[in-house]
Design a protein around this motif. Structure first.
Motif, PDB file in Angstrom:
ATOM      1  N   LYS A  67      35.228  51.586  -9.629  1.00  0.00           N
ATOM      2  CA  LYS A  67      34.412  52.206 -10.687  1.00  0.00           C
ATOM      3  C   LYS A  67      35.237  53.131 -11.582  1.00  0.00           C
ATOM      4  N   LEU A  68      36.187  53.855 -10.953  1.00  0.00           N
ATOM      5  CA  LEU A  68      37.015  54.777 -11.739  1.00  0.00           C
ATOM      6  C   LEU A  68      37.890  54.020 -12.735  1.00  0.00           C
ATOM      7  N   GLU A  69      38.400  52.894 -12.298  1.00  0.00           N
ATOM      8  CA  GLU A  69      39.284  52.130 -13.189  1.00  0.00           C
ATOM      9  C   GLU A  69      38.500  51.536 -14.360  1.00  0.00           C
ATOM     10  N   VAL A  70      37.296  51.098 -14.089  1.00  0.00           N
ATOM     11  CA  VAL A  70      36.462  50.553 -15.168  1.00  0.00           C
ATOM     12  C   VAL A  70      36.180  51.653 -16.193  1.00  0.00           C
ATOM     13  N   ALA A  71      35.857  52.854 -15.681  1.00  0.00           N
ATOM     14  CA  ALA A  71      35.550  53.961 -16.595  1.00  0.00           C
ATOM     15  C   ALA A  71      36.775  54.336 -17.419  1.00  0.00           C
ATOM     16  N   ALA A  72      37.940  54.339 -16.772  1.00  0.00           N
ATOM     17  CA  ALA A  72      39.171  54.701 -17.485  1.00  0.00           C
ATOM     18  C   ALA A  72      39.440  53.715 -18.620  1.00  0.00           C
ATOM     19  N   ALA A  73      39.233  52.421 -18.336  1.00  0.00           N
ATOM     20  CA  ALA A  73      39.455  51.412 -19.374  1.00  0.00           C
ATOM     21  C   ALA A  73      38.436  51.605 -20.498  1.00  0.00           C
TER      22      ALA A  73
END
Ligand code: AMP
Ligand code: ZN
Length: 473
Positions: A67-73
């Motif tokens: 989830k964190l990586e999706v938000a960062a992108a």
């Protein structure tokens, strides 16, 4: 590490990939009520709330993106930025809601080596199997798997988990380690005996709670959604890891959902209203806390405009009534409250209210009953002022509204009469008519009483030669 007479309390914390919504904050106000209840009983607590900044895959699945990586992108920021920004937003909301700070807020990303060791021990003990997508926990090896969820285990095995994972032996098996897919390099990645990848979501809570509270501790909390999946997996892996045949955690408490239009408010489906939205609309954060406390934590609660309006009005009234009693004594426990009402001349009315409050918090944290007792005490003509001050302070130690110093003007959302709905206007006009009637009968005491009631509603009455006129203060 807590000593034997300190209660270890662990609350599943937020996944810091977006703003916490009102529903999330319900989970922490509930845990806070539990902490206050334990304090009330004189029981010291060590409270740990984790911050999930890695490991929680989209849709709680085992193979999806983090989830964190999706938000960062999405936000074109680093995962560290995302985590620290939304962690701060969470802390801001906790503070605004008067939630007592936890002793520790461990971050999952700081515990990855320990998570790897934990999974290695499970592997040594034969609880795991390796697939190209990662290391999995074999739930068929866990004798009481799923008991907490009170599910028929066979049914659960065939159940609703939709995600298909190639090679998974049982539908309930879950990832301890999520391997990088070939050709896809994760942003957050660690080297492990099972290759580069990231930990599974459930691992962090077992590892961090055991590290900070000891192998067995007393109470674990979370939202009801966790009872079906996250918590049964935490239990299975922790009991396999400890291997001492004892239940891992003594008590599990789950807070029910906050609903909006009869739907669960979910971060993953587009955010949901935040505390900051309420504040921008003129509500005090404590009006939201009061709204929550008006429901029992094990009941679903519908968030409505009427509900939050009513809570704000009640808060305004409470503060209006408590202001003349300030400063309130410091009362955190029942014995401390009783000690302030000593001797044979003790105000028996106040003592009875304290007993009511104690019975309410002891009845599975019945906060609506504490609110009712508080309101009743504030209207009771037979209670002494000193007794009332103790009762108010005691109730507030459990409710956490900050009645001792809440600024009345901050609660008093400045509204114009045009904002009122017709029912509110007719209620005000009925009170004004009753006051006019009392004055005609020269019942000055009654007229003053009604004026005070109007004042609590934020209404100011001026008598003019042509009759009373009113405005909002
Ligand atoms: P999350 O940040 O999604 O990991 O959730 C943090 C906490 O909020 C968990 O304990 C969830 O169970 C809880 N939670 C999520 N949605 C709601 C809701 N609508 N009402 C109450 N609690 C919720
Ligand atoms: Zn957890």
């Amino acid at each position: 590490m807590p000593s034997a007479d300190v209660v270890g309390l662990y609350s599943c914390g937020p996944t810091v990939y977006s703003f916490p919504h009102l529903g999330n904050m319900r989970a922490y106000v509930f845990a806070d009520t539990l902490r206050r209840a334990l304090r009330w009983k004189g029981i010291p607590v060590r409270h740990v709330v984790n911050i999930t900044d890695v490991g929680h895959a989209v849709a709680d699945s085992d193979t999806g993106e983090d989830k964190l990586e999706v938000a960062a992108a999405r936000e074109r920021r680093s995962v560290e930025d995302i985590a620290s920004f939304y962690t701060k937003a969470f802390f801001d909301d906790l503070a605004a809601l008067g939630v007592l700070p936890a002793d520790e807020y461990p971050r999952a990303s700081d515990y990855v080596p320990q998570m790897i060791e934990f999974a290695e021990r499970l592997e040594e003990r034969g609880y795991t199997y390796l697939l190209p997508s990662g290391l999995y926990f074999d739930t068929s090896k866990s004798p009481g798997y799923g008991e907490l969820a009170l599910l028929d285990i066979a049914g659960q095995r065939e159940g609703a988990r939709v995600e298909h994972v190639e090679g998974r032996r049982n539908k309930t098996d879950f990832a301890l380690w999520r391997a990088e897919e070939p050709g896809v390099r994760r942003v957050m990645r660690w080297e492990s005996p099972w290759g580069w990848g990231a930990p599974g979501w459930h691992l962090e809570c077992s590892v961090m709670s055991i590290a900070l509270l000891g192998p067995h501790f007393d109470i674990h909390t979370g939202g009801v959604d966790h009872r079906q999946l996250h918590h049964i997996n935490e239990i299975a892996q922790s009991e396999a890891y400890l291997g001492d045949g004892r239940p891992w955690v003594q008590y599990w408490l789950h807070g029910e959902f906050l609903l909006l239009d009869a739907e669960k408010i979910a971060k993953s489906t587009g955010g949901g209203p935040r505390l900051a939205d309420l504040v921008a609309a003129g509500y005090h954060p404590m009006a939201y806390r009061l709204f929550l406390l008006g429901g029992h934590y094990r009941s679903q609660l519908d968030f409505t405009n009427q509900g939050i309006d009513a809570a704000q009005a009640t808060l305004r009234r409470l503060v209006g009534r408590v202001e003349p009693l300030r400063p309130l004594p410091v009362v955190e426990t029942l014995p401390a409250a009783r000690a302030l009402l000593p001797g044979p001349d003790a105000d028996k009315v106040a003592v009875a209210y304290l007993d009511q409050i104690d019975a309410a918090i002891s009845a599975d944290l019945a906060t609506p009953r504490i609110l009712a007792s508080l309101q009743e005490a504030l209207r009771d003509p037979d209670i002494s002022t000193e007794g009332l001050r103790v009762v108010v302070a005691a109730a507030d130690a459990l409710l956490g509204l900050g009645l001792g110093d809440l600024d009345a003007r901050a609660v008093d959302r400045r509204r114009s009469a045009a904002d009122l709905d017709p029912a509110e206007v007719s209620a005000i006009e009925a009170l004004i008519a009753a006051r006019t009637a009392a004055r005609k009968e020269k019942d000055w005491a009654r007229a003053d009483e009604i004026r005070a009631e109007l004042s609590e509603l934020g209404v100011e009455v001026t008598d003019t030669p042509t009759g009373p006129v009113w405005e909002l203060k």
